[in-house]
Design an enzyme around this catalytic site. Sequence first.
Site, PDB file in Angstrom:
ATOM      1  N   LYS A 120     -11.145   0.508  -1.684  1.00  0.00           N
ATOM      2  CA  LYS A 120     -11.212   1.952  -1.807  1.00  0.00           C
ATOM      3  C   LYS A 120     -10.510   2.348  -3.105  1.00  0.00           C
ATOM      4  O   LYS A 120      -9.739   1.563  -3.663  1.00  0.00           O
ATOM      5  CB  LYS A 120     -10.622   2.632  -0.586  1.00  0.00           C
ATOM      6  CG  LYS A 120      -9.232   2.200  -0.238  1.00  0.00           C
ATOM      7  CD  LYS A 120      -8.886   2.659   1.177  1.00  0.00           C
ATOM      8  CE  LYS A 120      -7.516   2.164   1.572  1.00  0.00           C
ATOM      9  NZ  LYS A 120      -7.518   1.437   2.832  1.00  0.00           N
ATOM     10  N   LYS A 166      -1.616 -10.062  -0.832  1.00  0.00           N
ATOM     11  CA  LYS A 166      -2.903 -10.422  -0.225  1.00  0.00           C
ATOM     12  C   LYS A 166      -3.806 -11.093  -1.254  1.00  0.00           C
ATOM     13  O   LYS A 166      -3.606 -10.932  -2.459  1.00  0.00           O
ATOM     14  CB  LYS A 166      -3.595  -9.207   0.379  1.00  0.00           C
ATOM     15  CG  LYS A 166      -4.113  -8.192  -0.620  1.00  0.00           C
ATOM     16  CD  LYS A 166      -4.957  -7.133   0.109  1.00  0.00           C
ATOM     17  CE  LYS A 166      -5.518  -6.125  -0.869  1.00  0.00           C
ATOM     18  NZ  LYS A 166      -6.470  -5.207  -0.268  1.00  0.00           N
ATOM     19  N   GLU A 177     -11.145   7.615   7.645  1.00  0.00           N
ATOM     20  CA  GLU A 177     -10.366   8.830   7.884  1.00  0.00           C
ATOM     21  C   GLU A 177      -8.957   8.727   7.305  1.00  0.00           C
ATOM     22  O   GLU A 177      -8.277   9.729   7.144  1.00  0.00           O
ATOM     23  CB  GLU A 177     -10.295   9.131   9.381  1.00  0.00           C
ATOM     24  CG  GLU A 177      -9.869   7.987  10.288  1.00  0.00           C
ATOM     25  CD  GLU A 177      -8.476   7.465  10.073  1.00  0.00           C
ATOM     26  OE1 GLU A 177      -7.574   8.309   9.922  1.00  0.00           O
ATOM     27  OE2 GLU A 177      -8.277   6.237  10.054  1.00  0.00           O
ATOM     28  N   ARG A 221      -2.415   5.061  17.265  1.00  0.00           N
ATOM     29  CA  ARG A 221      -3.205   6.074  16.562  1.00  0.00           C
ATOM     30  C   ARG A 221      -4.217   6.677  17.529  1.00  0.00           C
ATOM     31  O   ARG A 221      -4.962   5.964  18.190  1.00  0.00           O
ATOM     32  CB  ARG A 221      -3.939   5.468  15.373  1.00  0.00           C
ATOM     33  CG  ARG A 221      -3.037   4.756  14.379  1.00  0.00           C
ATOM     34  CD  ARG A 221      -3.656   4.777  12.994  1.00  0.00           C
ATOM     35  NE  ARG A 221      -3.021   3.846  12.079  1.00  0.00           N
ATOM     36  CZ  ARG A 221      -1.852   4.049  11.469  1.00  0.00           C
ATOM     37  NH1 ARG A 221      -1.151   5.137  11.722  1.00  0.00           N
ATOM     38  NH2 ARG A 221      -1.364   3.150  10.630  1.00  0.00           N
ATOM     39  N   SER A 245       0.806  -1.214   0.000  1.00  0.00           N
ATOM     40  CA  SER A 245       0.000   0.000   0.000  1.00  0.00           C
ATOM     41  C   SER A 245       0.847   1.276   0.000  1.00  0.00           C
ATOM     42  O   SER A 245       1.631   1.500  -0.902  1.00  0.00           O
ATOM     43  CB  SER A 245      -0.966  -0.031   1.182  1.00  0.00           C
ATOM     44  OG  SER A 245      -1.847   1.054   1.104  1.00  0.00           O
ATOM     45  N   HIS A 246       0.714   2.056   1.046  1.00  0.00           N
ATOM     46  CA  HIS A 246       1.363   3.363   1.127  1.00  0.00           C
ATOM     47  C   HIS A 246       2.750   3.283   1.766  1.00  0.00           C
ATOM     48  O   HIS A 246       3.381   4.311   1.972  1.00  0.00           O
ATOM     49  CB  HIS A 246       0.471   4.279   1.959  1.00  0.00           C
ATOM     50  CG  HIS A 246       0.073   3.599   3.242  1.00  0.00           C
ATOM     51  ND1 HIS A 246      -0.905   2.639   3.276  1.00  0.00           N
ATOM     52  CD2 HIS A 246       0.559   3.692   4.480  1.00  0.00           C
ATOM     53  CE1 HIS A 246      -1.013   2.176   4.509  1.00  0.00           C
ATOM     54  NE2 HIS A 246      -0.142   2.798   5.262  1.00  0.00           N
ATOM     55  N   ASP A 289      -5.226   3.032  -3.916  1.00  0.00           N
ATOM     56  CA  ASP A 289      -6.550   2.990  -3.287  1.00  0.00           C
ATOM     57  C   ASP A 289      -6.820   4.191  -2.374  1.00  0.00           C
ATOM     58  O   ASP A 289      -7.972   4.471  -2.051  1.00  0.00           O
ATOM     59  CB  ASP A 289      -6.803   1.662  -2.555  1.00  0.00           C
ATOM     60  CG  ASP A 289      -5.775   1.351  -1.490  1.00  0.00           C
ATOM     61  OD1 ASP A 289      -4.810   2.131  -1.335  1.00  0.00           O
ATOM     62  OD2 ASP A 289      -5.934   0.312  -0.816  1.00  0.00           O
ATOM     63  N   ARG A 290      -5.768   4.921  -1.986  1.00  0.00           N
ATOM     64  CA  ARG A 290      -5.997   6.098  -1.130  1.00  0.00           C
ATOM     65  C   ARG A 290      -6.030   7.380  -1.955  1.00  0.00           C
ATOM     66  O   ARG A 290      -5.525   7.411  -3.081  1.00  0.00           O
ATOM     67  CB  ARG A 290      -4.869   6.231  -0.114  1.00  0.00           C
ATOM     68  CG  ARG A 290      -4.847   5.122   0.902  1.00  0.00           C
ATOM     69  CD  ARG A 290      -3.824   5.409   1.975  1.00  0.00           C
ATOM     70  NE  ARG A 290      -3.922   4.365   3.002  1.00  0.00           N
ATOM     71  CZ  ARG A 290      -3.436   4.469   4.218  1.00  0.00           C
ATOM     72  NH1 ARG A 290      -2.797   5.557   4.583  1.00  0.00           N
ATOM     73  NH2 ARG A 290      -3.573   3.491   5.092  1.00  0.00           N
ATOM     74  N   ASP A 348      -0.456   1.865  -4.076  1.00  0.00           N
ATOM     75  CA  ASP A 348      -1.258   0.923  -4.876  1.00  0.00           C
ATOM     76  C   ASP A 348      -2.544   1.547  -5.407  1.00  0.00           C
ATOM     77  O   ASP A 348      -3.380   0.844  -5.982  1.00  0.00           O
ATOM     78  CB  ASP A 348      -1.565  -0.330  -4.061  1.00  0.00           C
ATOM     79  CG  ASP A 348      -2.423  -0.042  -2.841  1.00  0.00           C
ATOM     80  OD1 ASP A 348      -2.294   1.061  -2.268  1.00  0.00           O
ATOM     81  OD2 ASP A 348      -3.221  -0.918  -2.450  1.00  0.00           O
ATOM     82  N   ASP A 379      -1.909   6.851  -3.405  1.00  0.00           N
ATOM     83  CA  ASP A 379      -0.821   6.165  -2.704  1.00  0.00           C
ATOM     84  C   ASP A 379      -0.161   5.083  -3.557  1.00  0.00           C
ATOM     85  O   ASP A 379      -0.429   4.969  -4.750  1.00  0.00           O
ATOM     86  CB  ASP A 379      -1.333   5.563  -1.386  1.00  0.00           C
ATOM     87  CG  ASP A 379      -2.192   4.326  -1.603  1.00  0.00           C
ATOM     88  OD1 ASP A 379      -2.895   4.277  -2.634  1.00  0.00           O
ATOM     89  OD2 ASP A 379      -2.168   3.413  -0.752  1.00  0.00           O
TER      90      ASP A 379
HETATM   91  C1  G1P Z   1      -4.427   1.716   8.152  1.00  0.00           C
HETATM   92  C2  G1P Z   1      -5.600   2.664   8.253  1.00  0.00           C
HETATM   93  C3  G1P Z   1      -6.875   1.943   7.915  1.00  0.00           C
HETATM   94  C4  G1P Z   1      -6.740   1.315   6.531  1.00  0.00           C
HETATM   95  C5  G1P Z   1      -5.506   0.451   6.472  1.00  0.00           C
HETATM   96  C6  G1P Z   1      -5.263  -0.078   5.059  1.00  0.00           C
HETATM   97  O1  G1P Z   1      -4.591   0.650   9.051  1.00  0.00           O
HETATM   98  O2  G1P Z   1      -5.684   3.238   9.531  1.00  0.00           O
HETATM   99  O3  G1P Z   1      -7.947   2.831   7.965  1.00  0.00           O
HETATM  100  O4  G1P Z   1      -7.870   0.556   6.217  1.00  0.00           O
HETATM  101  O5  G1P Z   1      -4.367   1.199   6.858  1.00  0.00           O
HETATM  102  O6  G1P Z   1      -5.083   0.958   4.136  1.00  0.00           O
HETATM  103  P1  G1P Z   1      -3.892   0.629  10.510  1.00  0.00           P
HETATM  104  O7  G1P Z   1      -2.417   0.793  10.264  1.00  0.00           O
HETATM  105  O8  G1P Z   1      -4.455   1.791  11.261  1.00  0.00           O
HETATM  106  O9  G1P Z   1      -4.280  -0.698  11.087  1.00  0.00           O
HETATM  107 ZN    ZN Z   2      -3.121   1.621  -0.489  1.00  0.00          ZN
END
Ligand code: G1P
Ligand code: ZN
Length: 541
Positions: free
Chosen positions: A376, A126, A364, A496, A113-114, A281-282, A279, A277
């Site tokens: 997303k 995944k 969020e 968080r 992801s990010h 999705d953000r 991949d 981001d």
């Molecule tokens: C984080 C974000 C959550 C999101 C996830 C995947 O997870 O807070 O909202 O769905 O990345 O992108 P966390 O690291 O808080 O478990």
């Molecule tokens: Zn992502």
Amino acid sequence: MSKVSIATTPFEGQKPGTSGLRKKCRVFMGEHYLENFVQAMFDGIGGVAGKTLVVGGDGRFHNDVATQTILSMAAANGAARAIVGQNALLSTPAASHLIRTMQTDGGIILSASHNPGGIDEDFGIKFNMPNGGPAPEAVTNAIFERTQTIDTYHIWQGDSVDLSTIGVSSLGGMTVEIVDPVAAYVDLMQSLFDFPAIAKMISGGLSIRFDAMCAITGPYARAILEDALGAPKGTVTHGTPLPDFGGMHPDPNPTWAHELMDEMMGADAPGFGCASDGDGDRNMIVGPGCYVSPSDSLAVIAANAHMAPGYADGLKGVARSMPTSAAVDRVAEALGLDCYETPTGWKFFGNLMDDGRVSLCGEESFGTGSDHVREKDGVWAVLMWLNIMAATGKSVPQIMADHWTRFGRNYYSRHDFEAIETAKADALMTELRGALSGLAGRSEGPLTVAHADDYTYLDRVDGSTSAQQGVRVVFEGGARFVVRLSGTGTSGATLRLYLETLETNKLDLEPQEALASVIAAAHSIIGIESHTGRTAPDVIT
Ligand code: G1P
Ligand code: ZN
């Protein structure tokens, strides 16, 4: 050129309850590591014999090598067909779309992801289900169980696939179809949004900056914004996916997308700014001098989605993750829409969407999307905003000001305390949970605790429950904070802290100022400093 079965032993794979496996890239490059997990994945979903799978990833380091391994293993395990993005590239939402529309048995998405990419950074994998969404807990648990007992994996050796050429070939007995990673996704976006109206707004003078952060959305954004909608070349910056994301941390928030933020807060800001981001999705949305918090973005979309052709009949309902602000709840109430609250993580929205209860979801954490896919979708959110701007003729700052005047403003912020020693973070959470029942009535400055609990979710669709999804402390009058530990970090623990307060009169405060008393109360109640030594967060969004 034959199938071989290799003896292996149980290993430390994904944590139960998480939707994929994320580790440092070098761990994935270790002997048998990826192979072990892929075999556990195949076994955990009941085998892949005769099945069709989508495979692709965000282009980070090891993406191509891992894809070859996965294809060789799918072939050796008897899969019938693999649909693979050219050069092994697919954004997460585009993969979700292909999984759904090509009537497949699911897909494998390679991404962290990010998180940063590169040989010394993160990698991930995944499994997504035939509905296009992340595997539910029953499946990820079955995969985890298999990692504990695995003794053999199967792999086709001696051949590799030409990932760079679109077309059909075969590997072992498996058909491999290399597809354009962008085309089907562009068609989908064209079916949902008013491209002519957006193109007219752009030719009429709206300037756009899309920061793809050297990650997967560059090719998608160029095809849509520059080619289909006529924005000038160069609208998309950092538009070529690179194995190390050019050293960028591809997380679209004000901290990591600081180049975009600087431009949008500067004197020559474009009319619309956005980023996605690793991949895809953000998303982050920014107007000139006007940052839009993801919780507000969700609320604005809920209020205006019907302006986009794909949502002209209105929304079925909306959902947000528990720590996301209640801004969308206020819209739902005004519009008479059902509004659902779920734990953090996109997988919980899938059941609600499959059951036809909601068509818009958001978190969020810069995640927004709809039932067009089961992930997303960053580019989708950008187009939704552009469609709303085209339909209303309003700028981002005007849209926000009008929204807050109509619905009130849920001031919101998230404070992240990163790389805390795991034992200390666990102790903090244990102590806080133990204190919850005695918190009601406690006063902190101007605030008094109304109630506090540890969030448990009941899935109305499948009847499952998920406990310990975040501690929430609500004050009289409705201000609140939420605390949870990240499930996606790869070093130590990330705490968080989510902060929120509603204002219906003072609409132009600075969020940290509006939240000052909630922040102070949270620090006092949680004891962040005494547990971790930290007085200030590492990242504020
Ligand atoms: C984080 C974000 C959550 C999101 C996830 C995947 O997870 O807070 O909202 O769905 O990345 O992108 P966390 O690291 O808080 O478990
Ligand atoms: Zn992502």
